[in-house]
Scaffold this motif. Structure first.
Motif, PDB file in Angstrom:
ATOM      1  N   ALA A  80       0.376  10.809  -6.344  1.00  0.00           N
ATOM      2  CA  ALA A  80      -0.987  10.270  -6.403  1.00  0.00           C
ATOM      3  C   ALA A  80      -1.562  10.007  -5.013  1.00  0.00           C
ATOM      4  CB  ALA A  80      -1.007   8.980  -7.225  1.00  0.00           C
ATOM      5  N   LEU A  81      -0.714   9.980  -3.984  1.00  0.00           N
ATOM      6  CA  LEU A  81      -1.209   9.814  -2.621  1.00  0.00           C
ATOM      7  C   LEU A  81      -2.175  10.934  -2.244  1.00  0.00           C
ATOM      8  CD1 LEU A  81       2.007   8.672  -0.714  1.00  0.00           C
ATOM      9  CD2 LEU A  81      -0.065   7.330  -1.074  1.00  0.00           C
ATOM     10  N   PHE A  82      -1.999  12.116  -2.830  1.00  0.00           N
ATOM     11  CA  PHE A  82      -2.884  13.237  -2.528  1.00  0.00           C
ATOM     12  C   PHE A  82      -4.305  12.985  -3.020  1.00  0.00           C
ATOM     13  CE2 PHE A  82       0.944  15.849  -1.863  1.00  0.00           C
ATOM     14  CZ  PHE A  82       0.554  16.471  -0.682  1.00  0.00           C
ATOM     15  N   ALA A  83      -4.461  12.094  -3.982  1.00  0.00           N
ATOM     16  CA  ALA A  83      -5.798  11.740  -4.451  1.00  0.00           C
ATOM     17  C   ALA A  83      -6.345  10.528  -3.718  1.00  0.00           C
ATOM     18  CB  ALA A  83      -5.780  11.477  -5.954  1.00  0.00           C
ATOM     19  N   LEU A 115      -5.430   9.246  -0.514  1.00  0.00           N
ATOM     20  CA  LEU A 115      -5.657   9.393   0.923  1.00  0.00           C
ATOM     21  C   LEU A 115      -6.943  10.163   1.233  1.00  0.00           C
ATOM     22  CD1 LEU A 115      -2.009  10.008   2.184  1.00  0.00           C
ATOM     23  CD2 LEU A 115      -3.304   7.875   2.097  1.00  0.00           C
ATOM     24  N   PRO A 116      -7.233  11.285   0.554  1.00  0.00           N
ATOM     25  CA  PRO A 116      -8.531  11.928   0.817  1.00  0.00           C
ATOM     26  C   PRO A 116      -9.727  11.057   0.450  1.00  0.00           C
ATOM     27  CG  PRO A 116      -7.032  13.489  -0.214  1.00  0.00           C
ATOM     28  CD  PRO A 116      -6.373  12.151  -0.285  1.00  0.00           C
ATOM     29  N   SER A 117      -9.544  10.170  -0.528  1.00  0.00           N
ATOM     30  CA  SER A 117     -10.648   9.282  -0.880  1.00  0.00           C
ATOM     31  C   SER A 117     -10.967   8.327   0.264  1.00  0.00           C
ATOM     32  CB  SER A 117     -10.306   8.492  -2.150  1.00  0.00           C
ATOM     33  OG  SER A 117      -9.224   7.609  -1.925  1.00  0.00           O
ATOM     34  N   LEU A 118      -9.960   7.968   1.067  1.00  0.00           N
ATOM     35  CA  LEU A 118     -10.223   7.147   2.248  1.00  0.00           C
ATOM     36  C   LEU A 118     -11.061   7.914   3.261  1.00  0.00           C
ATOM     37  CD1 LEU A 118      -6.721   5.456   2.772  1.00  0.00           C
ATOM     38  CD2 LEU A 118      -8.734   4.539   1.611  1.00  0.00           C
ATOM     39  N   VAL A 119     -10.799   9.209   3.390  1.00  0.00           N
ATOM     40  CA  VAL A 119     -11.604  10.039   4.289  1.00  0.00           C
ATOM     41  C   VAL A 119     -13.048  10.115   3.797  1.00  0.00           C
ATOM     42  CG1 VAL A 119     -11.839  12.323   5.333  1.00  0.00           C
ATOM     43  CG2 VAL A 119      -9.560  11.374   4.923  1.00  0.00           C
ATOM     44  N   ALA A 137      -8.888   3.334  12.835  1.00  0.00           N
ATOM     45  CA  ALA A 137      -8.423   2.393  11.808  1.00  0.00           C
ATOM     46  C   ALA A 137      -8.171   3.104  10.483  1.00  0.00           C
ATOM     47  CB  ALA A 137      -9.437   1.265  11.627  1.00  0.00           C
ATOM     48  N   MET A 138      -8.996   4.109  10.160  1.00  0.00           N
ATOM     49  CA  MET A 138      -8.774   4.854   8.924  1.00  0.00           C
ATOM     50  C   MET A 138      -7.464   5.637   8.987  1.00  0.00           C
ATOM     51  SD  MET A 138      -8.947   8.026   7.304  1.00  0.00           S
ATOM     52  CE  MET A 138      -9.866   9.019   8.463  1.00  0.00           C
ATOM     53  N   VAL A 139      -7.181   6.233  10.147  1.00  0.00           N
ATOM     54  CA  VAL A 139      -5.915   6.950  10.317  1.00  0.00           C
ATOM     55  C   VAL A 139      -4.733   6.004  10.134  1.00  0.00           C
ATOM     56  CG1 VAL A 139      -4.488   8.215  11.968  1.00  0.00           C
ATOM     57  CG2 VAL A 139      -6.930   8.712  11.806  1.00  0.00           C
ATOM     58  N   GLU A 140      -4.828   4.818  10.724  1.00  0.00           N
ATOM     59  CA  GLU A 140      -3.750   3.846  10.585  1.00  0.00           C
ATOM     60  C   GLU A 140      -3.678   3.298   9.162  1.00  0.00           C
ATOM     61  OE1 GLU A 140      -1.616   2.912  13.741  1.00  0.00           O
ATOM     62  OE2 GLU A 140      -2.344   4.911  13.281  1.00  0.00           O
ATOM     63  N   ALA A 141      -4.824   3.160   8.498  1.00  0.00           N
ATOM     64  CA  ALA A 141      -4.814   2.703   7.099  1.00  0.00           C
ATOM     65  C   ALA A 141      -4.114   3.716   6.207  1.00  0.00           C
ATOM     66  CB  ALA A 141      -6.238   2.456   6.615  1.00  0.00           C
ATOM     67  N   GLN A 142      -4.347   5.000   6.454  1.00  0.00           N
ATOM     68  CA  GLN A 142      -3.649   6.023   5.685  1.00  0.00           C
ATOM     69  C   GLN A 142      -2.145   5.943   5.921  1.00  0.00           C
ATOM     70  OE1 GLN A 142      -5.648   9.684   6.871  1.00  0.00           O
ATOM     71  NE2 GLN A 142      -6.766   9.701   4.959  1.00  0.00           N
ATOM     72  N   ALA A 143      -1.751   5.774   7.189  1.00  0.00           N
ATOM     73  CA  ALA A 143      -0.320   5.639   7.479  1.00  0.00           C
ATOM     74  C   ALA A 143       0.248   4.386   6.821  1.00  0.00           C
ATOM     75  CB  ALA A 143      -0.098   5.591   8.996  1.00  0.00           C
ATOM     76  N   TYR A 144      -0.529   3.306   6.807  1.00  0.00           N
ATOM     77  CA  TYR A 144      -0.071   2.052   6.188  1.00  0.00           C
ATOM     78  C   TYR A 144       0.129   2.245   4.685  1.00  0.00           C
ATOM     79  CZ  TYR A 144       0.100  -2.972   5.217  1.00  0.00           C
ATOM     80  OH  TYR A 144       0.489  -4.230   4.807  1.00  0.00           O
ATOM     81  N   LYS A 160      11.143   4.002 -11.303  1.00  0.00           N
ATOM     82  CA  LYS A 160      10.030   4.266 -10.400  1.00  0.00           C
ATOM     83  C   LYS A 160       9.179   3.009 -10.298  1.00  0.00           C
ATOM     84  CE  LYS A 160       6.143   7.394  -9.640  1.00  0.00           C
ATOM     85  NZ  LYS A 160       5.377   8.544 -10.175  1.00  0.00           N
ATOM     86  N   PRO A 161       8.846   2.560  -9.065  1.00  0.00           N
ATOM     87  CA  PRO A 161       8.046   1.337  -8.916  1.00  0.00           C
ATOM     88  C   PRO A 161       6.656   1.501  -9.505  1.00  0.00           C
ATOM     89  CG  PRO A 161       8.248   2.496  -6.820  1.00  0.00           C
ATOM     90  CD  PRO A 161       9.184   3.170  -7.765  1.00  0.00           C
ATOM     91  N   ARG A 162       6.165   0.461 -10.135  1.00  0.00           N
ATOM     92  CA  ARG A 162       4.840   0.493 -10.755  1.00  0.00           C
ATOM     93  C   ARG A 162       3.799  -0.033  -9.780  1.00  0.00           C
ATOM     94  NH1 ARG A 162       4.629  -2.335 -16.426  1.00  0.00           N
ATOM     95  NH2 ARG A 162       2.545  -1.356 -16.256  1.00  0.00           N
ATOM     96  N   TRP A 163       2.615   0.548  -9.850  1.00  0.00           N
ATOM     97  CA  TRP A 163       1.469   0.126  -9.042  1.00  0.00           C
ATOM     98  C   TRP A 163       1.780   0.105  -7.542  1.00  0.00           C
ATOM     99  CZ3 TRP A 163      -1.789   0.661 -12.733  1.00  0.00           C
ATOM    100  CH2 TRP A 163      -1.542   0.152 -13.995  1.00  0.00           C
ATOM    101  N   SER A 164       2.622   0.998  -7.080  1.00  0.00           N
ATOM    102  CA  SER A 164       3.000   0.989  -5.664  1.00  0.00           C
ATOM    103  C   SER A 164       1.809   1.313  -4.767  1.00  0.00           C
ATOM    104  CB  SER A 164       4.133   1.988  -5.418  1.00  0.00           C
ATOM    105  OG  SER A 164       3.770   3.289  -5.840  1.00  0.00           O
ATOM    106  N   ILE A 165       1.010   2.300  -5.156  1.00  0.00           N
ATOM    107  CA  ILE A 165      -0.147   2.661  -4.321  1.00  0.00           C
ATOM    108  C   ILE A 165      -1.192   1.558  -4.366  1.00  0.00           C
ATOM    109  CG2 ILE A 165      -2.004   4.336  -4.030  1.00  0.00           C
ATOM    110  CD1 ILE A 165      -0.198   6.489  -5.063  1.00  0.00           C
ATOM    111  N   ARG A 166      -1.394   0.971  -5.526  1.00  0.00           N
ATOM    112  CA  ARG A 166      -2.371  -0.121  -5.632  1.00  0.00           C
ATOM    113  C   ARG A 166      -1.939  -1.303  -4.770  1.00  0.00           C
ATOM    114  NH1 ARG A 166      -3.147  -3.514 -11.082  1.00  0.00           N
ATOM    115  NH2 ARG A 166      -1.181  -4.355 -10.268  1.00  0.00           N
TER     116      ARG A 166
END
Length: 536
Positions: free
Chosen positions: A230-233, A235-239, A299-306, A323-329
């Motif tokens: 789900a990171l593929f969805a 991280l681009p949304s941050l861009v 800051a956006m680049v660092e936020a993506q890395a974070y 598998k951990p739940r809500w990890s991306i959230r």
């Protein structure tokens, strides 16, 4: 911690590893200074609040002043050339019996050409195909990493040879190229690129002992990323969010140029004319807006890395069968909540380092820094940049894991790696270069396919080359973003491995089997057969 090492029998055939052979027993003072490190799943306090406040002040000032420049704009800027000088009032006035509306510039838009149509469709198709191509690479690296690496390495060399020969032959048959580029110079360029290819082959051969390790690193990192697909969805949304944030600032910058007035000026012949004079405060607003945009981008680049690090760390320290739940959230909540000040701090450091590096590189290319003092200053700048790169290497990854502030995370990361004799300057650069070679080959094959298709549909001559090159560049950028995310995953896994090693624990057995084989410095040559994994 001590009981696990005491009960483990000593195998003299295995090399002594840092955590067992060189690390002295921690004293009570050291244990108090360096508490146990693990992923912080609880509520995190606000960190680096002053930098968050400073960032918000800059952003608010940019938008507030942008509204002011929008209201105060002078619409006559684009019509300054039609104003005339009035000697009676010593000012510039519009010509009599004319309407400013009638004097406005008329823009004529030509119909869309075949070139523009092909270019737009090529870009749209490339954008649509970039995601499936990246996911296909991820799938292949996860399941067939060895086959992919061993296949693309010779393909990379063959692609470079093909491109070198192709341009030489195409230039030989092209009349304009053959006339403007003499044969002698073409041969010299051809030989130079062949020598460059030979250098690349030598580098690959000299680092062949690391290829097998690279395969295992790519397999592990791809598995970690695939488990959090789900990171593929996200991280681009941050861009996209950053682009939405930049859009009004760009509009404000354009409207800022409309702030000023039309004033008279005396020409060389003594006659007066009218010209546009920009308001004196406009450059200051440009500086404020550009600083805000650079800081926001960093800051956006660092936020993506974070977010990537926090998500991967939850996967790493979770039970392998769960598998951990809500990890991306959770990572997003921490990134734009308690740790947003840390991200702003890290983004500020990253932005300053990049600006200084651009200045130093420009001075080197243009040979601006001549003389002993200037050369000394340039060397100091290089040392400054190297020091910050060293400090900033894993700081944001560590902060995403623990929730520490920037300075605390930088210090604790350094101490963590130092205690375990691990390298902060070297994870495995061969992996990044291998990934770069893979996306280069894929982008080149895609550009060749684009050229062949356009050549068969619309023969645009040399413009077909331009579209193919632009398609190659666009796909390289999009796949390069995928490689950047995968590099963040590799860095996070390395920090998590260091945390495990520091506690003499094994959260992910397969990660320890790979990371224990990494060299501790750039000059250290590791052998897969001479070292064994660190096991508890």
């Amino acid at each position: 911690m001590g009981s696990a090492e005491d009960t483990k029998p000593l195998n003299l055939s295995e090399p002594l590893l840092p955590s067992t052979a060189f690390a002295a027993p921690a004293s009570a003072e050291e244990e108090e200074q360096y508490p146990p490190i693990t992923y912080n799943r609880g509520n995190r306090p606000l960190r680096d609040l002053p930098f968050l406040i400073l960032f918000l002040i800059l952003s608010f000032s940019t938008f507030a002043l942008g509204i002011v420049v929008s209201v105060r704009r002078n619409p006559n800027r684009s019509r300054a050339f039609v104003f005339i000088y009035d000697s009676s009032s010593s000012s510039c006035i519009p010509p009599p019996n004319s309407s400013l509306h009638d004097l406005s510039s008329i823009y004529v838009y030509s119909s869309t050409s075949v070139f523009a149509r092909d270019l737009i469709w090529t870009f749209v198709i490339t954008l649509l195909l970039a995601g499936p191509i990246a996911l296909s690479i991820l799938f292949l690296l996860r399941h067939l990493a060895k086959q992919v690496v061993y296949t693309f390495i010779p393909f990379f060399i063959l692609t470079l040879i093909f491109l070198n020969l192709y341009w030489f032959i195409a230039c030989q048959f092209g009349v304009s190229c053959r006339q403007s580029f003499p044969l002698v110079y073409r041969i010299l360029v051809l030989v130079f690129f062949f020598l460059f290819i030979a250098l690349i082959v030598w580098l690959i051969v000299s680092n062949w002992h690391r290829i097998k390790l690279t395969v295992r690193i790519l397999r592990i990192s791809s598995s970690a990323l695939a488990s959090n697909i789900a990171l593929f969805a996200v991280l681009p949304s941050l861009v996209l969010g950053l682009l939405v944030y930049f859009a009004p600032i760009v509009v404000f910058l354009v409207l800022a140029t409309f702030n000023g007035k039309i004033v008279p000026w005396e020409r060389e012949d003594g006659r007066y004319s009218c010209k546009w004079k920009q308001a004196g405060w406009v450059p200051s607003y440009f500086a404020l807006a550009i600083i805000t945009m650079i800081w926001s981008l960093s800051a956006m680049v660092e936020a993506q890395a974070y977010v990537t690090s926090g998500t991967i760390a939850q996967w790493y320290f979770s039970m392998e069968e769960r598998k951990p739940r809500w990890s991306i959230r959770n990572s997003l909540r921490n990134a734009f909540g308690p740790s947003f000040g840390t991200i702003c701090f890290s983004g500020m450091v990253l932005g300053v380092v990049r600006v200084v590096r651009i200045i130093v590189d420009t001075a080197r290319r243009e040979d601006i820094a001549s003389g002993f003092v200037k050369v000394l200053l340039r060397c100091c700048a290089e040392y400054f940049l190297a020091a910050f790169d060293f400090v900033n290497k894993f700081t944001i990854n560590f902060s995403a894991i623990t929730g520490e502030s920037y300075c605390s995370a930088a210090k604790m990361t350094y101490e963590l790696l130092r205690r375990n004799l691990l390298s902060a300057a070297f994870v495995e650069v061969v992996s990044a270069r291998t990934l770069a070679g893979i996306i280069f080959v894929i982008s080149t094959l895609y550009a060749i396919a684009v050229y062949a298709i356009l050549k068969s549909i619309d023969d645009l001559g040399t413009e077909t080359y331009y579209i193919a090159v632009l398609a190659w560049a666009l796909l390289m950028i999009l796949l390069g973003y995928f490689v950047h995310v995968l590099e963040d995953v590799i860095d996070t896994v390395y920090v998590c491995y260091a945390v495990d090693r520091d506690k003499s624990e094994v959260s992910r057995q397969e990660v320890h089997e790979v990371c224990s084989l990494l060299p501790v410095s750039r000059n250290h040559r590791t052998s897969l057969d001479s070292r064994t994994p660190f096991l508890v």
